[in-house]
Design a protein around this motif. Structure first.
Motif, PDB file in Angstrom:
ATOM      1  N   TYR A  83       7.820   1.809  -6.819  1.00 13.17           N
ATOM      2  CA  TYR A  83       8.542   1.294  -5.655  1.00 13.17           C
ATOM      3  C   TYR A  83       7.542   0.906  -4.573  1.00 13.17           C
ATOM      4  CZ  TYR A  83      12.373   3.744  -7.987  1.00 13.17           C
ATOM      5  OH  TYR A  83      13.293   4.193  -8.907  1.00 13.17           O
ATOM      6  N   VAL A  84       7.846  -0.156  -3.837  1.00 13.07           N
ATOM      7  CA  VAL A  84       7.003  -0.610  -2.728  1.00 13.07           C
ATOM      8  C   VAL A  84       7.858  -0.696  -1.470  1.00 13.07           C
ATOM      9  CG1 VAL A  84       5.531  -2.432  -1.809  1.00 13.07           C
ATOM     10  CG2 VAL A  84       5.519  -1.958  -4.245  1.00 13.07           C
ATOM     11  N   SER A  85       7.433  -0.002  -0.425  1.00  9.14           N
ATOM     12  CA  SER A  85       8.088  -0.090   0.883  1.00  9.14           C
ATOM     13  C   SER A  85       7.166  -0.860   1.823  1.00  9.14           C
ATOM     14  CB  SER A  85       8.363   1.307   1.432  1.00  9.14           C
ATOM     15  OG  SER A  85       8.937   1.219   2.727  1.00  9.14           O
TER      16      SER A  85
ATOM     17  N   ASP B 288      11.987  -2.910   4.018  1.00 10.34           N
ATOM     18  CA  ASP B 288      12.819  -2.818   2.814  1.00 10.34           C
ATOM     19  C   ASP B 288      11.975  -2.241   1.684  1.00 10.34           C
ATOM     20  OD1 ASP B 288      15.099  -3.025   1.299  1.00 10.34           O
ATOM     21  OD2 ASP B 288      14.727  -5.082   0.669  1.00 10.34           O
ATOM     22  N   VAL B 289      12.658  -1.867   0.597  1.00 11.49           N
ATOM     23  CA  VAL B 289      12.001  -1.345  -0.609  1.00 11.49           C
ATOM     24  C   VAL B 289      12.307  -2.283  -1.773  1.00 11.49           C
ATOM     25  CG1 VAL B 289      11.875   0.577  -2.242  1.00 11.49           C
ATOM     26  CG2 VAL B 289      12.173   1.027   0.206  1.00 11.49           C
ATOM     27  N   THR B 290      11.285  -2.573  -2.571  1.00  6.96           N
ATOM     28  CA  THR B 290      11.486  -3.383  -3.777  1.00  6.96           C
ATOM     29  C   THR B 290      10.928  -2.648  -4.986  1.00  6.96           C
ATOM     30  OG1 THR B 290      11.241  -5.604  -4.717  1.00  6.96           O
ATOM     31  CG2 THR B 290       9.309  -4.678  -3.631  1.00  6.96           C
ATOM     32  N   TYR B 291      11.357  -3.063  -6.179  1.00  4.91           N
ATOM     33  CA  TYR B 291      10.977  -2.393  -7.413  1.00  4.91           C
ATOM     34  C   TYR B 291       9.821  -3.127  -8.087  1.00  4.91           C
ATOM     35  CZ  TYR B 291      15.660  -0.395  -6.892  1.00  4.91           C
ATOM     36  OH  TYR B 291      16.783   0.232  -6.410  1.00  4.91           O
ATOM     37  N   LEU B 292       8.938  -2.354  -8.729  1.00  3.76           N
ATOM     38  CA  LEU B 292       7.908  -2.908  -9.609  1.00  3.76           C
ATOM     39  C   LEU B 292       8.211  -2.386 -11.013  1.00  3.76           C
ATOM     40  CD1 LEU B 292       4.685  -2.248  -7.468  1.00  3.76           C
ATOM     41  CD2 LEU B 292       6.202  -4.235  -7.394  1.00  3.76           C
TER      42      LEU B 292
ATOM     43  N   SER C  94       4.917   4.034  -4.373  1.00  8.44           N
ATOM     44  CA  SER C  94       5.253   5.375  -4.844  1.00  8.44           C
ATOM     45  C   SER C  94       6.049   5.284  -6.145  1.00  8.44           C
ATOM     46  CB  SER C  94       6.057   6.129  -3.781  1.00  8.44           C
ATOM     47  OG  SER C  94       6.488   7.375  -4.266  1.00  8.44           O
ATOM     48  N   ASN C  95       6.028   6.389  -6.897  1.00 10.89           N
ATOM     49  CA  ASN C  95       6.853   6.439  -8.122  1.00 10.89           C
ATOM     50  C   ASN C  95       8.233   7.024  -7.858  1.00 10.89           C
ATOM     51  OD1 ASN C  95       6.007   9.011  -7.592  1.00 10.89           O
ATOM     52  ND2 ASN C  95       5.258   9.460  -9.649  1.00 10.89           N
ATOM     53  N   LYS C  96       8.484   7.375  -6.586  1.00  9.61           N
ATOM     54  CA  LYS C  96       9.799   7.898  -6.200  1.00  9.61           C
ATOM     55  C   LYS C  96      10.313   7.159  -4.970  1.00  9.61           C
ATOM     56  CE  LYS C  96       9.146  12.607  -7.960  1.00  9.61           C
ATOM     57  NZ  LYS C  96       9.127  14.051  -7.610  1.00  9.61           N
ATOM     58  N   ASN C  97      11.567   6.781  -5.000  1.00  3.60           N
ATOM     59  CA  ASN C  97      12.196   6.116  -3.859  1.00  3.60           C
ATOM     60  C   ASN C  97      13.051   7.128  -3.116  1.00  3.60           C
ATOM     61  OD1 ASN C  97      13.227   4.274  -2.070  1.00  3.60           O
ATOM     62  ND2 ASN C  97      14.682   3.364  -3.509  1.00  3.60           N
ATOM     63  N   ASN C  98      12.406   7.900  -2.268  1.00  2.00           N
ATOM     64  CA  ASN C  98      13.128   8.953  -1.541  1.00  2.00           C
ATOM     65  C   ASN C  98      12.882   8.830  -0.039  1.00  2.00           C
ATOM     66  OD1 ASN C  98      10.489   9.849  -1.291  1.00  2.00           O
ATOM     67  ND2 ASN C  98      10.710  11.442  -2.859  1.00  2.00           N
ATOM     68  N   ASN C  99      13.456   9.736   0.715  1.00  2.00           N
ATOM     69  CA  ASN C  99      13.363   9.698   2.167  1.00  2.00           C
ATOM     70  C   ASN C  99      11.931   9.899   2.654  1.00  2.00           C
ATOM     71  OD1 ASN C  99      14.569   9.440   4.692  1.00  2.00           O
ATOM     72  ND2 ASN C  99      14.692  11.659   4.968  1.00  2.00           N
ATOM     73  N   GLU C 100      11.201  10.786   1.998  1.00  2.00           N
ATOM     74  CA  GLU C 100       9.815  11.059   2.373  1.00  2.00           C
ATOM     75  C   GLU C 100       8.957   9.788   2.268  1.00  2.00           C
ATOM     76  OE1 GLU C 100       6.100  13.925   0.935  1.00  2.00           O
ATOM     77  OE2 GLU C 100       8.100  14.145   0.036  1.00  2.00           O
ATOM     78  N   PHE C 101       9.207   9.017   1.242  1.00  2.00           N
ATOM     79  CA  PHE C 101       8.483   7.766   0.994  1.00  2.00           C
ATOM     80  C   PHE C 101       8.718   6.760   2.124  1.00  2.00           C
ATOM     81  CE2 PHE C 101       8.947   3.575  -1.415  1.00  2.00           C
ATOM     82  CZ  PHE C 101       7.595   3.255  -1.334  1.00  2.00           C
ATOM     83  N   ILE C 102       9.965   6.614   2.570  1.00  2.00           N
ATOM     84  CA  ILE C 102      10.314   5.665   3.634  1.00  2.00           C
ATOM     85  C   ILE C 102       9.708   6.098   4.967  1.00  2.00           C
ATOM     86  CG2 ILE C 102      12.211   4.613   4.919  1.00  2.00           C
ATOM     87  CD1 ILE C 102      12.030   3.719   2.009  1.00  2.00           C
ATOM     88  N   ILE C 103       9.815   7.391   5.273  1.00  2.00           N
ATOM     89  CA  ILE C 103       9.309   7.904   6.552  1.00  2.00           C
ATOM     90  C   ILE C 103       7.775   7.812   6.610  1.00  2.00           C
ATOM     91  CG2 ILE C 103       9.079  10.011   7.934  1.00  2.00           C
ATOM     92  CD1 ILE C 103      11.901  10.756   7.051  1.00  2.00           C
TER      93      ILE C 103
ATOM     94  N   TYR D 133       0.011  -4.001 -13.034  1.00  2.00           N
ATOM     95  CA  TYR D 133       0.962  -4.522 -12.039  1.00  2.00           C
ATOM     96  C   TYR D 133       0.631  -3.960 -10.661  1.00  2.00           C
ATOM     97  CZ  TYR D 133       5.563  -6.249 -10.460  1.00  2.00           C
ATOM     98  OH  TYR D 133       6.577  -6.929  -9.822  1.00  2.00           O
ATOM     99  N   LYS D 134       0.346  -2.668 -10.593  1.00  2.00           N
ATOM    100  CA  LYS D 134       0.036  -2.023  -9.317  1.00  2.00           C
ATOM    101  C   LYS D 134      -1.246  -2.594  -8.712  1.00  2.00           C
ATOM    102  CE  LYS D 134      -0.790   2.510  -7.201  1.00  2.00           C
ATOM    103  NZ  LYS D 134      -0.893   3.961  -7.452  1.00  2.00           N
ATOM    104  N   LYS D 135      -2.279  -2.772  -9.537  1.00  2.00           N
ATOM    105  CA  LYS D 135      -3.545  -3.346  -9.051  1.00  2.00           C
ATOM    106  C   LYS D 135      -3.337  -4.773  -8.553  1.00  2.00           C
ATOM    107  CE  LYS D 135      -6.544  -0.613 -12.073  1.00  2.00           C
ATOM    108  NZ  LYS D 135      -7.488  -0.663 -13.231  1.00  2.00           N
TER     109      LYS D 135
END
Length: 356
Positions: free
Chosen positions: A218-220, A206-210, A236-245, A330-332
């Protein structure tokens, strides 16, 4: 024999009270000294208390047992001719108490050593454990038994507190939102999470938001359905198909390098748009995996990964106010939490959340 009611004038009462406050006499010693009943002196002291003091409390002027011990020790040091026996009567202390604590510094804190251990456990686990979990960790780490009430008392005494919210009732969540709908892919799990006992048989993703005041990420994540270990995660800063794959390919490659990959593995997700693309399906089919999806808008069909991301938030943004102000902090914090969680699982610690 008739009971004799003695009457004392105001001058005598004030004299007794002033002598007790001036010389730190115990009520028992004052009763013997002035030949007045113990309960009578106690009543005089209570009536002459500070009016702001609650009726439930003892007289403000009455010293504590520790203060009496210190006063007795000082008096004995100043005058060596005084007998300990007489001082014990004067200060209303038991000889066993005097023998045990006469050489102890008044600033000594018997809880301090245990506090240091509890604080270390609390800090090492990113300040997110409550007293029950710390108690379990304490017993396993130091091979010493300790009660939950003692851990709770020491944590309250030194203000050791985790900031995240109370855990949701997962049993109620699982049974909520059962509705019929047409699926692009079948739900092969059907909320039977306990049946997954073999590692690398089912993966949840799943993907969640930061979200912070100055940015959004976004965190997958992909976790194992049996061990709950993190197979792989990406930020990632983008929630797209490339990020999930990218997240999926990385998880597959890591598992294959370890020789743990199994054909026919189920990858379970929600019905997010990225999971229904042809690119995602082609990667899954290429590695002989099977797609499984919960229903639209029913997060309880994917509650395992949802609960995991809930733990992530509790251990980071809900436990660190700086995460809300700066997205880089937050990311760290998230990267540090994933590292802690992976290490925690490798050590074979008890589970962080109930098996569903």
């Amino acid at each position: 024999m008739k009971r004799v009611n003695r009457k004392y004038d105001l001058e005598f009462k004030n004299k007794v009270i002033s002598e007790i406050t001036k010389n730190n006499y115990s009520i028992m010693y004052a009763a013997k000294l002035f030949k007045v009943n113990f309960a009578t002196i106690n009543t005089w002291l209570y009536k002459n208390r500070n009016p702001k003091v609650s009726k439930k409390s003892i007289i403000e002027i009455a010293p504590t047992k520790k203060e009496l011990l210190v006063a007795m020790r000082d008096e004995l040091n100043n005058n060596s001719k005084i007998k300990v026996k007489d001082l014990l009567i004067k200060y209303n202390l038991k000889k066993s108490y005097w023998d045990k604590y006469k050489n102890i510094d008044e600033t000594y804190d018997r809880d301090f050593d245990i506090y240091q251990r509890i604080k270390k456990i609390f800090d090492d686990n990113l300040c997110q454990f409550g007293y029950r979990r710390i108690r379990d960790y304490y017993i396993k780490e130091y091979n010493t038994n300790i009660s939950t009430s003692k851990v709770l008392r020491i944590m309250r005494k030194y203000s050791i507190i985790s900031n995240f919210q109370k855990r949701a009732n997962l049993v109620k969540l699982i049974n909520k939102g059962r509705t019929k709908s047409d699926l692009t892919y079948k739900d092969l799990i059907r909320r039977d999470y306990k049946s997954v006992t073999e590692p690398n048989k089912v993966w949840y993703t799943d993907v969640t938001y930061l979200v912070s005041n100055n940015g959004k990420l976004y965190v997958s994540t992909i976790i194992d359905g049996s061990t709950r270990e993190v197979i792989d995660y990406k930020i990632s800063n983008k929630n797209n198909n490339e990020f999930i794959i990218k997240n999926l390919k990385s998880a597959i490659n890591k598992t294959k390098r370890k020789g743990l990959f199994k054909n026919g593995m189920i990858i379970h997700s929600d019905k997010g748009s990225s999971y229904k693309t042809h690119e995602y399906a082609s990667v899954v089919n290429k590695h002989k995996m099977i797609i499984s999806m919960g229903r639209t808008g029913v997060c309880y069909d994917n509650i395992v990964i949802e609960s995991f991301h809930s733990l992530l938030k509790k251990g980071t943004i809900h436990n660190n106010k700086l995460c809300k102000k700066d997205i880089s902090i937050y990311k760290k914090s998230v990267i540090k939490w994933y590292s802690w969680y992976s290490n925690y699982k490798k050590q074979g610690k008890y589970t962080l959340f109930k098996k569903l």
